[in-house]
Scaffold this active site. Sequence first.
Site, mmCIF file in Angstrom:
data_model
loop_
_atom_site.group_PDB
_atom_site.id
_atom_site.type_symbol
_atom_site.label_atom_id
_atom_site.label_comp_id
_atom_site.label_asym_id
_atom_site.label_seq_id
_atom_site.Cartn_x
_atom_site.Cartn_y
_atom_site.Cartn_z
ATOM 1 N N PHE A 103 0.835 -1.193 0.000
ATOM 2 C CA PHE A 103 0.000 0.000 0.000
ATOM 3 C C PHE A 103 0.879 1.256 0.000
ATOM 4 O O PHE A 103 1.746 1.392 -0.837
ATOM 5 C CB PHE A 103 -1.016 -0.052 1.140
ATOM 6 N N SER A 104 0.700 2.169 0.951
ATOM 7 C CA SER A 104 1.361 3.476 0.842
ATOM 8 C C SER A 104 2.853 3.471 1.145
ATOM 9 O O SER A 104 3.510 4.500 0.960
ATOM 10 C CB SER A 104 0.651 4.494 1.725
ATOM 11 N N VAL A 105 3.402 2.357 1.574
ATOM 12 C CA VAL A 105 4.866 2.247 1.572
ATOM 13 C C VAL A 105 5.378 2.406 0.142
ATOM 14 O O VAL A 105 6.519 2.827 -0.083
ATOM 15 C CB VAL A 105 5.315 0.918 2.210
ATOM 16 N N LYS A 107 4.608 4.729 -1.778
ATOM 17 C CA LYS A 107 4.919 6.149 -1.945
ATOM 18 C C LYS A 107 6.380 6.423 -1.605
ATOM 19 O O LYS A 107 7.073 7.183 -2.298
ATOM 20 C CB LYS A 107 4.009 6.995 -1.046
#
Length: 385
Positions: A103-105, A107
């Site tokens: 998921f947002s890791v 980013k």
Amino acid sequence: MDSALPTATLENWRQHPNSVWGFTHVDSLIPVASIPTALPVSPLPRGKPLDLARLAIVWAGSRRSAEAALAETYTDGFLVLKDGEVVAERLINQTAESRHIVFSVSKSITAALAGILVKDGKLDPEAPVSRYVPEVEGSAYADATVRHVLDMVVSIRFVEDYLDPHGDVARYRAAMGWNPPGTIASVDGINAFVVSLPKADLPHGRRFHYVSPNSDLLGWIIERAAGENFASLLSRLIWQPMHMAQDACITVDRHGAARTAGGICVSLGDLARFGEMMRLKGRFNGQRIVPEEWISDILHKGDHAQWSRGEMVNLFPDGRYRSKWYVPDPSSSVLCAIGIHGQWIYIDYEAGMVAVKQSSQPVPSDEALDNLTYAMFRAIADELR
């Protein structure tokens, strides 16, 4: 890994318990682009084992072991490095070869690529977004800079509510192909969604506002700046030179646009390798991967005033956010990458520690479990100092 785990469909793959299988089988549900590695595999040597069953965590007025905290936070895989050596590893609902969505890791991984391009002179963080992606004309990003995008300080009307079945995130997921077609009306594709978002009333740069589409736009900017598609670039500049153990992958929409805000799927060990590279200020196996000055900028140049005006200040009251990484406390040496459902990279420079956690927490954004996880990381770092 338990073969009796329920499988998942495109409709329910983010819902527990289907997510336990779904998060390690994303490529069976959604189109992906491969991120190849190169042989030989970089080793992860073994160090003195850490006894997680005996390590006590005091949190919210109660005590439990680190082992108990892993169970309480729905851990699928957990690995701790001390000075580059594995001192704790738990493979619970996955194997060493499983590619778990982070998921947002994603980013934070994406922003590491941006740092490489900045060093190479291909990307200017202070340049307007429109220099690289002129299609943003008329959107919130028309007068934003790349730095605004990197630091989540774009003034934009978007509500990051993961549980609203009819809100911005639901339309966003329909655009990226993460939900079955026809469940909610949306534009066609990630890029079209990004350039449809309107500006809010505040000027850019005023406050931290967590908006995932910013990071999909960052991936688009990176592709334009490099003249290369994202998966190929990540493979060439990070995955292959680091000699990761497994090919990674990233979800793509029906037009092939990569979900750089949240679609990267990676093995537990390779996530630890990436964290170790960041701990070593951009070097890995003696090779320069990410510029040291980019990581130093992340650690020291975040704006607490921007953070304090944002909606996540309760997580890290003294924190900052810089280039898609969290700096929880400017007086400490800690750096974090965080994704929904319990995905983490935790780096403590003073303790020589990297911890990575892949999870299937039922609630996407669970403040209580985030705080417990952070307390566990701090307890482990204290033990390793």
